[in-house]
Design an enzyme around this catalytic site. Structure first.
Site, PDB file in Angstrom:
ATOM      1  N   CYS A 249       8.688   5.978   3.344  1.00  0.00           N
ATOM      2  CA  CYS A 249       8.370   6.954   2.295  1.00  0.00           C
ATOM      3  C   CYS A 249       6.888   7.290   2.405  1.00  0.00           C
ATOM      4  CB  CYS A 249       8.737   6.401   0.916  1.00  0.00           C
ATOM      5  SG  CYS A 249       7.832   4.897   0.460  1.00  0.00           S
TER       6      CYS A 249
ATOM      7  N   ARG B  75       7.798  17.497   1.812  1.00  0.00           N
ATOM      8  CA  ARG B  75       6.861  16.603   2.502  1.00  0.00           C
ATOM      9  C   ARG B  75       7.425  16.191   3.862  1.00  0.00           C
ATOM     10  NH1 ARG B  75       5.593  11.895  -1.652  1.00  0.00           N
ATOM     11  NH2 ARG B  75       4.237  11.192   0.055  1.00  0.00           N
TER      12      ARG B  75
END
Length: 294
Positions: free
Chosen positions: A241, A180
């Site tokens: 995050c 990611r």
């Protein structure tokens, strides 16, 4: 008493102190939108005796469209006191995954000035593996007063992060998976672009956990993860995050290492990846280039 220098408590310590009058246990299990699971239903089926359920998607800022953003102090105070979580209580937080969402609730209490909050090392998986007590009894907590004192130094917004790309005063450390972070994998949050904040470092929160025990790694092991990613542990850090959940695991690990100059980007990628005009990098980030971009 717990070791106030550490945000963690062991399963042994918690079972030994379950009946302490000032102790409160919190189930903070959370599932991503792409995951199957009903955290509240699972809590009702089994939980550590006396635990209350902290719903991250309920105790939030309802005026913000982003997921589970930190609520105003009066909202947080109103919600947690109904759970029996108040001044003078020692709070131990756990989740069903081990160490995924419990640190977020630990961080929230710390942001609002409550120091006596801890995370169960290894979480419910370790508790169950050791055959410690569980029950399904409804918990009816007695309401307690909670004094919320917001510490804004622990929070960053996108304007601060954007300005920091130029200034380079703080290191942004991303807890998402490498796929990611590098923009190779799709984001679980609908409509978000893939990639990372320019100049950021990658320390996947899963790398902080010992695969065999499910507990957080030793301080030396934690330190190694940050240093191998190129992070300067003597300089200010902002954790990030997907939506502000696992960024708190990094913040907790840094707290264990004695790093006090740590803030959390609450909007994280759920905000940054949604905005069309914010800069995004993709591909592998070398330690040298990340350091230069600081």
């Amino acid at each position: 008493m717990t070791d106030s220098a550490s945000p963690l408590v062991s399963t042994e310590w918690l079972e030994r102190n379950l009946n302490s009058p000032d102790l409160r246990v919190v189930d903070a299990t959370y599932y991503l939108p792409v995951e199957s699971g009903d955290a509240r239903a699972e809590y009702e089926q089994e939980h550590i005796p006396g635990a209350v359920f902290f719903d991250i998607d309920d105790i939030k800022d309802n005026q913000d469209s982003l997921p589970h953003m930190l609520p105003p102090p009066e909202v947080f105070s109103s919600k947690v006191r109904k759970l029996g979580l108040g001044d003078g209580t020692r709070i131990v937080v756990y989740d069903r995954k081990g160490l995924m969402s419990a640190p977020r609730v630990w961080w929230m209490f710390r942001v609002f000035g409550h120091r006596d909050v801890f995370v169960l090392d290894g979480g419910l998986p370790k508790w169950k593996a050791e055959q410690r007590p569980l029950d399904d009894h409804p918990v009816l907590p007695e309401e307690r007063h909670f004094t919320a004192r917001l510490d804004t130094t622990r929070i960053r917004d996108r304007h601060k992060i954007l300005g920091n790309i130029e200034a380079g005063e703080e290191q942004v450390v991303d807890a998402r998976s490498t796929g990611r972070f590098e923009g190779r994998d799709h984001e679980p949050w609908p409509g978000r672009q893939s990639g990372r904040i320019p100049g950021s470092y990658n320390v996947p929160y899963t790398n902080l956990i010992d695969a065999e025990s499910g507990c957080l790694k030793t301080p030396s092991g934690l330190r190694r993860q940050f240093e191998e990613a190129g992070v300067d542990l003597k300089a200010p850090i902002v954790t990030s995050c997907g939506s502000g959940i696992t960024a708190a695991a990094l913040a907790m690990a840094l707290d264990i290492l004695g790093h006090r100059d740590v803030a959390l980007y609450d909007g994280s990628w759920a905000e940054w990846g949604l905005a069309e005009k914010l800069p995004i990098d993709k591909g592998p980030a070398s330690k040298a280039s990340a350091s230069t971009e600081r």
